[in-house]
Design a protein around this motif. Sequence first.
Motif, mmCIF file in Angstrom:
data_model
loop_
_atom_site.group_PDB
_atom_site.id
_atom_site.type_symbol
_atom_site.label_atom_id
_atom_site.label_comp_id
_atom_site.label_asym_id
_atom_site.label_seq_id
_atom_site.Cartn_x
_atom_site.Cartn_y
_atom_site.Cartn_z
ATOM 1 N N THR A 127 -2.841 -3.912 41.033
ATOM 2 C CA THR A 127 -1.634 -4.531 41.566
ATOM 3 C C THR A 127 -1.190 -3.829 42.843
ATOM 4 O OG1 THR A 127 0.588 -5.305 40.964
ATOM 5 C CG2 THR A 127 -0.017 -3.096 40.241
ATOM 6 N N ALA A 128 -0.305 -4.473 43.576
ATOM 7 C CA ALA A 128 0.268 -3.886 44.791
ATOM 8 C C ALA A 128 1.767 -3.768 44.607
ATOM 9 C CB ALA A 128 -0.050 -4.752 46.000
ATOM 10 N N LEU A 129 2.330 -2.672 45.096
ATOM 11 C CA LEU A 129 3.779 -2.469 45.088
ATOM 12 C C LEU A 129 4.240 -2.333 46.531
ATOM 13 C CD1 LEU A 129 4.354 0.172 42.269
ATOM 14 C CD2 LEU A 129 4.770 -2.276 42.165
ATOM 15 N N CYS A 130 5.372 -2.889 46.840
ATOM 16 C CA CYS A 130 5.898 -2.818 48.189
ATOM 17 C C CYS A 130 7.178 -1.997 48.210
ATOM 18 C CB CYS A 130 6.195 -4.213 48.732
ATOM 19 S SG CYS A 130 4.707 -5.231 48.888
ATOM 20 N N GLY A 131 7.315 -1.171 49.237
ATOM 21 C CA GLY A 131 8.548 -0.435 49.495
ATOM 22 C C GLY A 131 9.004 0.419 48.334
ATOM 23 N N THR A 132 10.212 0.109 47.856
ATOM 24 C CA THR A 132 10.827 0.913 46.799
ATOM 25 C C THR A 132 10.556 0.333 45.407
ATOM 26 O OG1 THR A 132 12.878 -0.322 47.046
ATOM 27 C CG2 THR A 132 12.675 1.741 48.322
ATOM 28 N N ALA A 133 9.677 -0.647 45.325
ATOM 29 C CA ALA A 133 9.363 -1.217 44.001
ATOM 30 C C ALA A 133 8.757 -0.139 43.107
ATOM 31 C CB ALA A 133 8.395 -2.382 44.151
ATOM 32 N N VAL A 134 9.070 -0.225 41.819
ATOM 33 C CA VAL A 134 8.596 0.760 40.845
ATOM 34 C C VAL A 134 7.877 0.025 39.729
ATOM 35 C CG1 VAL A 134 9.314 2.496 39.146
ATOM 36 C CG2 VAL A 134 10.460 2.389 41.352
ATOM 37 N N LEU A 135 6.778 0.621 39.270
ATOM 38 C CA LEU A 135 6.014 0.057 38.159
ATOM 39 C C LEU A 135 5.936 1.103 37.048
ATOM 40 C CD1 LEU A 135 4.160 -2.199 37.010
ATOM 41 C CD2 LEU A 135 2.248 -1.030 38.141
ATOM 42 N N LEU A 136 6.257 0.686 35.841
ATOM 43 C CA LEU A 136 6.173 1.570 34.685
ATOM 44 C C LEU A 136 4.806 1.371 34.040
ATOM 45 C CD1 LEU A 136 7.899 3.559 32.981
ATOM 46 C CD2 LEU A 136 8.447 1.619 31.517
ATOM 47 N N LEU A 137 4.008 2.431 33.971
ATOM 48 C CA LEU A 137 2.685 2.378 33.353
ATOM 49 C C LEU A 137 2.766 2.995 31.960
ATOM 50 C CD1 LEU A 137 0.383 3.451 36.316
ATOM 51 C CD2 LEU A 137 0.809 1.141 35.459
ATOM 52 N N VAL A 158 5.398 4.699 38.871
ATOM 53 C CA VAL A 158 4.782 4.831 40.188
ATOM 54 C C VAL A 158 5.521 3.898 41.136
ATOM 55 C CG1 VAL A 158 2.513 5.557 39.364
ATOM 56 C CG2 VAL A 158 3.002 3.117 39.590
ATOM 57 N N ASP A 159 5.529 4.273 42.416
ATOM 58 C CA ASP A 159 6.237 3.440 43.393
ATOM 59 C C ASP A 159 5.262 2.907 44.439
ATOM 60 O OD1 ASP A 159 5.819 5.428 45.370
ATOM 61 O OD2 ASP A 159 7.641 6.467 44.761
ATOM 62 N N GLY A 160 5.794 2.142 45.397
ATOM 63 C CA GLY A 160 4.952 1.478 46.394
ATOM 64 C C GLY A 160 4.727 2.280 47.650
ATOM 65 N N LYS A 161 5.117 3.531 47.666
ATOM 66 C CA LYS A 161 5.003 4.342 48.881
ATOM 67 C C LYS A 161 3.598 4.946 48.987
ATOM 68 C CE LYS A 161 9.875 5.486 48.596
ATOM 69 N NZ LYS A 161 10.848 6.523 48.293
ATOM 70 N N ARG A 162 2.715 4.214 49.654
ATOM 71 C CA ARG A 162 1.336 4.711 49.862
ATOM 72 C C ARG A 162 0.759 3.987 51.074
ATOM 73 N NH1 ARG A 162 2.023 3.209 45.375
ATOM 74 N NH2 ARG A 162 1.394 5.101 44.362
ATOM 75 N N VAL A 185 -6.155 -0.010 40.005
ATOM 76 C CA VAL A 185 -5.987 0.298 41.424
ATOM 77 C C VAL A 185 -4.587 -0.144 41.846
ATOM 78 C CG1 VAL A 185 -6.802 -0.128 43.769
ATOM 79 C CG2 VAL A 185 -8.441 0.029 41.872
ATOM 80 N N LEU A 186 -3.860 0.801 42.389
ATOM 81 C CA LEU A 186 -2.549 0.491 42.962
ATOM 82 C C LEU A 186 -2.793 0.274 44.447
ATOM 83 C CD1 LEU A 186 0.335 0.143 42.121
ATOM 84 C CD2 LEU A 186 0.717 2.562 42.544
ATOM 85 N N GLU A 187 -2.703 -0.991 44.852
ATOM 86 C CA GLU A 187 -3.094 -1.380 46.206
ATOM 87 C C GLU A 187 -1.941 -1.207 47.190
ATOM 88 O OE1 GLU A 187 -4.135 -5.377 45.227
ATOM 89 O OE2 GLU A 187 -6.144 -4.808 44.505
ATOM 90 N N VAL A 188 -2.299 -1.049 48.469
ATOM 91 C CA VAL A 188 -1.289 -0.973 49.534
ATOM 92 C C VAL A 188 -0.641 -2.335 49.669
ATOM 93 C CG1 VAL A 188 -0.966 -0.651 52.027
ATOM 94 C CG2 VAL A 188 -2.537 0.834 50.749
ATOM 95 N N CYS A 189 0.666 -2.337 49.854
ATOM 96 C CA CYS A 189 1.391 -3.589 50.047
ATOM 97 C C CYS A 189 0.981 -4.191 51.383
ATOM 98 C CB CYS A 189 2.892 -3.300 50.031
ATOM 99 S SG CYS A 189 3.894 -4.771 50.257
ATOM 100 N N ASP A 190 0.529 -5.451 51.340
ATOM 101 C CA ASP A 190 0.036 -6.090 52.540
ATOM 102 C C ASP A 190 0.859 -7.350 52.777
ATOM 103 O OD1 ASP A 190 -1.452 -6.719 54.728
ATOM 104 O OD2 ASP A 190 -3.232 -7.353 53.605
ATOM 105 N N VAL A 191 2.052 -7.157 53.366
ATOM 106 C CA VAL A 191 2.948 -8.289 53.614
ATOM 107 C C VAL A 191 2.847 -8.695 55.075
ATOM 108 C CG1 VAL A 191 5.345 -9.046 53.588
ATOM 109 C CG2 VAL A 191 4.533 -7.433 51.845
ATOM 110 N N TYR A 192 2.629 -9.984 55.351
ATOM 111 C CA TYR A 192 2.512 -10.492 56.724
ATOM 112 C C TYR A 192 3.690 -11.345 57.051
ATOM 113 C CZ TYR A 192 -2.290 -8.884 56.653
ATOM 114 O OH TYR A 192 -3.406 -8.100 56.565
#
Length: 192
Positions: A127-137, A158-162, A185-192
């Motif tokens: 999955t991908a996380l953007c900005g300050t989004a947080v994911l609970l694993l 984990v957060d989206g800061k990568r 895999v925690l993917e880089v947020c790819d927002v266009y």
Amino acid sequence: IEGQNNDTIVLRWDYQRRNHTLLVTEQTEFGCFGAPVEASLNVQAPVADIGDAEEVCENNPFTFDASTSYLTDVTYLWSDNSTAPEFSTGKEGYVWVRITGSDGCSDYDSSYLTVNPLPVVDLGKDTALCGTAVLLLDAGNFASYEWSTGDIINPISVDGKRDRDQDLWVMVTDNNGCQGSDTMVLEVCDVY
């Protein structure tokens, strides 16, 4: 036991390994008794001991070791007809061994092997996380945890800061000592 007058006494033993004392008193056909004769007899046999019950984790065979020392050379016979001093298996069930000395004395032992399943862990899809989004694993309920982040607790956030994709994995250990793992895999947020 053979006497001086070619008379013989045949004894049937209980096969207990220990020193036994024999006391023999001869009686003639006329009812007369001779002086008692005492002898000591040390009964020995190979000792088979492979334990009573053993446990392994799935995909990890257990090696039973029946090696023993005895007065004579010994041979081994396992439940699968193999003849080495050791026997490895990863299959659940009873295992037995018979150890026989070249003098014909033998012993037998059996053990039950329990095969514990590996813990199943599922961290979910990549999955991908953007900005300050947080994911609970959450890896599930197990005895211990080792995360790629260095954490040893569960769950972790984990957060989206990568700036590049990151593999996140967890290794869990259950109460039987069996281990399982999963990676996402925690993917880089790819927002266009």
